[in-house]
Each structure stands twice: as structure tokens, then as C-alpha cells.
Design a protein around this motif. Structure first.
Motif, PDB file in Angstrom:
ATOM      1  N   HIS A 125       0.839  -1.205   0.000  1.00  0.00           N
ATOM      2  CA  HIS A 125       0.000   0.000   0.000  1.00  0.00           C
ATOM      3  C   HIS A 125       0.872   1.252   0.000  1.00  0.00           C
ATOM      4  CE1 HIS A 125      -3.614  -2.251   2.084  1.00  0.00           C
ATOM      5  NE2 HIS A 125      -3.484  -2.580   0.807  1.00  0.00           N
ATOM      6  N   HIS A 128      -1.074  -6.924  -6.438  1.00  0.00           N
ATOM      7  CA  HIS A 128      -1.501  -6.845  -5.043  1.00  0.00           C
ATOM      8  C   HIS A 128      -2.958  -7.298  -4.907  1.00  0.00           C
ATOM      9  CE1 HIS A 128      -1.848  -5.006  -0.987  1.00  0.00           C
ATOM     10  NE2 HIS A 128      -3.041  -4.622  -1.396  1.00  0.00           N
ATOM     11  N   GLU A 179      -4.372 -10.641  -3.013  1.00  0.00           N
ATOM     12  CA  GLU A 179      -5.352 -10.535  -1.925  1.00  0.00           C
ATOM     13  C   GLU A 179      -6.564 -11.419  -2.202  1.00  0.00           C
ATOM     14  OE1 GLU A 179      -4.908  -6.106   0.126  1.00  0.00           O
ATOM     15  OE2 GLU A 179      -6.336  -6.365  -1.503  1.00  0.00           O
ATOM     16  N   GLU A 193      -8.975  -1.570   4.843  1.00  0.00           N
ATOM     17  CA  GLU A 193      -8.197  -2.772   5.086  1.00  0.00           C
ATOM     18  C   GLU A 193      -7.289  -2.589   6.298  1.00  0.00           C
ATOM     19  OE1 GLU A 193      -7.963  -4.787   0.620  1.00  0.00           O
ATOM     20  OE2 GLU A 193      -6.241  -3.613   1.305  1.00  0.00           O
ATOM     21  N   PHE A 251      -7.393  -5.842   8.470  1.00  0.00           N
ATOM     22  CA  PHE A 251      -6.073  -6.381   8.820  1.00  0.00           C
ATOM     23  C   PHE A 251      -5.911  -6.595  10.338  1.00  0.00           C
ATOM     24  CE2 PHE A 251      -3.742  -4.703   4.739  1.00  0.00           C
ATOM     25  CZ  PHE A 251      -4.537  -5.509   3.964  1.00  0.00           C
TER      26      PHE A 251
END
Ligand SMILES: [Fe+2]
Ligand SMILES: [Fe+2]
Length: 188
Positions: A18, A51, A55, A119, A124
Motif C-alpha cells: 500500500h 496486489h 489478496e 483494510e 487487517f
């Protein structure tokens, strides 16, 4: 030595992705050279598709398994990935000197900022709280290897869009081609 002995878990890996992409976006805003903007935007697209696919392959299924509101969270996040991809598809074929490029880039950044905030502040931490540490470290390895499946991984400091295009194909269709390569689907 700080904490170099501590193995990275999947949240470390995703969070650093990120930061990398947000930093690339800052670099794009910091230059007005269209060639450099194109190069950086291609690197953003490549990094962000890898990414997102990683995910969806490994992390979102774990969210579904372990989070009480996992199904709804994954549905929401996947919807945002689709929005991001749609913007990237437009972005990949627009001239970097065009004002449309700036509009699309701004839209991408806004959607991404929201998505990343969800997230990092919600999903997370829940994963870390609910998934055993060894599984979180295993997931990190799975994410890294999913991202490596595509032919190149341009380094943000040295965008290599030309090589990337040679291997993945020309600008138009880059998002789809890259996603197909990562998931093992055939583009025909
Ligand atoms: Fe995501
Ligand atoms: Fe993410």
C-alpha cells in the motif's frame, strides 16, 4: 538488529505494498513530464493488479473463514477492486499529457485511499487478532509468490514499462492480461 529476526506476516507485506503504491502516486504528482508519468502509472497498475489478485487469491478467503463479518467485508472489498481495475483500464490507454489522465489518476487515488484505509484500520487488525501467527506468516509467502507469477516486477525506483510491455503485451489490455497471467487463466 531491530526486529530483523521477526518474520513478516501477511499484514506487513500488504501494508508495505500500500505504501509503495501511494508513494508512486505522489511521485506522479511531483512531475509534469508525460513520459515519466506514463512510466510511473504503468508501474502503479502493475503493482496494484498484482496486489489485488494476491489478496483475492489468498487473503480474502482467509477473511471469509476467520472474520465474523467476513463475507460482507470481502464483497465490499472485491467491489472496490473492480472499481480500481476499471479506472486502471482507462488509465492504461489514455495519453499522459491529456487532462483525462489527471482525472483518472485522481479517481484512482481516492478510491484506493478509502480501500486501503478500510483494510488497514478494520480487516487487517481483525485478521491479526483472529488468525494464528504461523498462518499469517504462511499467507505472507503465498502472497509474495502469487505476485511473482507475472513475468516482471518493475522496481518503483526504476520503472521498466518497455520491458513490461514486451512481456505482458502492449498498453491496451495490460490490466486484463496481467490478471490472467497471475490467476493462470488464458487470454487466448
Ligand atoms: Fe484490497
Ligand atoms: Fe490491499
Amino acid at each position: 538488529m531491530t526486529d530483523s529476526h521477526r518474520q513478516q506476516d501477511v499484514v506487513d507485506v500488504l501494508t508495505s505494498d500500500h505504501h509503495e503504491v501511494m508513494d508512486l502516486l505522489r511521485q506522479i504528482w511531483a512531475t509534469d513530464d508525460p513520459g515519466r508519468r506514463r512510466d510511473l502509472a504503468d508501474t502503479v497498475i502493475s503493482e496494484l493488479v498484482r496486489h489485488s489478485v494476491a489478496e483475492e487469491m489468498h487473503v480474502y478467503p482467509a477473511m471469509k473463514r476467520h472474520l465474523p463479518d467476513g463475507d460482507a467485508a470481502v464483497e465490499h472489498d472485491t467491489e472496490e477492486h473492480k472499481e480500481l481495475e476499471q479506472t486502471m483500464k482507462e488509465l492504461e490507454s489514455v495519453d499522459a499529457a491529456d487532462s483525462r489522465f489527471t482525472e483518472l489518476l485522481r479517481r484512482l487515488e481516492e478510491t484506493l485511499r478509502d480501500h486501503v484505509a478500510d483494510e488497514e484500520s478494520d480487516q487487517f487488525p481483525q485478521l491479526r487478532a483472529r488468525v494464528p501467527r504461523d498462518e499469517m506468516v504462511e499467507l505472507a509467502a503465498k502472497v509474495e509468490s502469487a505476485k511473482r507469477l507475472a513475468p516482471t516486477r518493475p522496481h518503483p525506483a526504476a520503472p521498466n514499462a518497455e520491458l513490461f510491455h514486451k512481456m505482458v503485451g502492449p498498453g491496451v489490455g495490460m490490466v486484463d492480461r496481467l490478471r490472467d497471467k497471475l490467476t493462470g487463466r488464458s487470454t487466448g
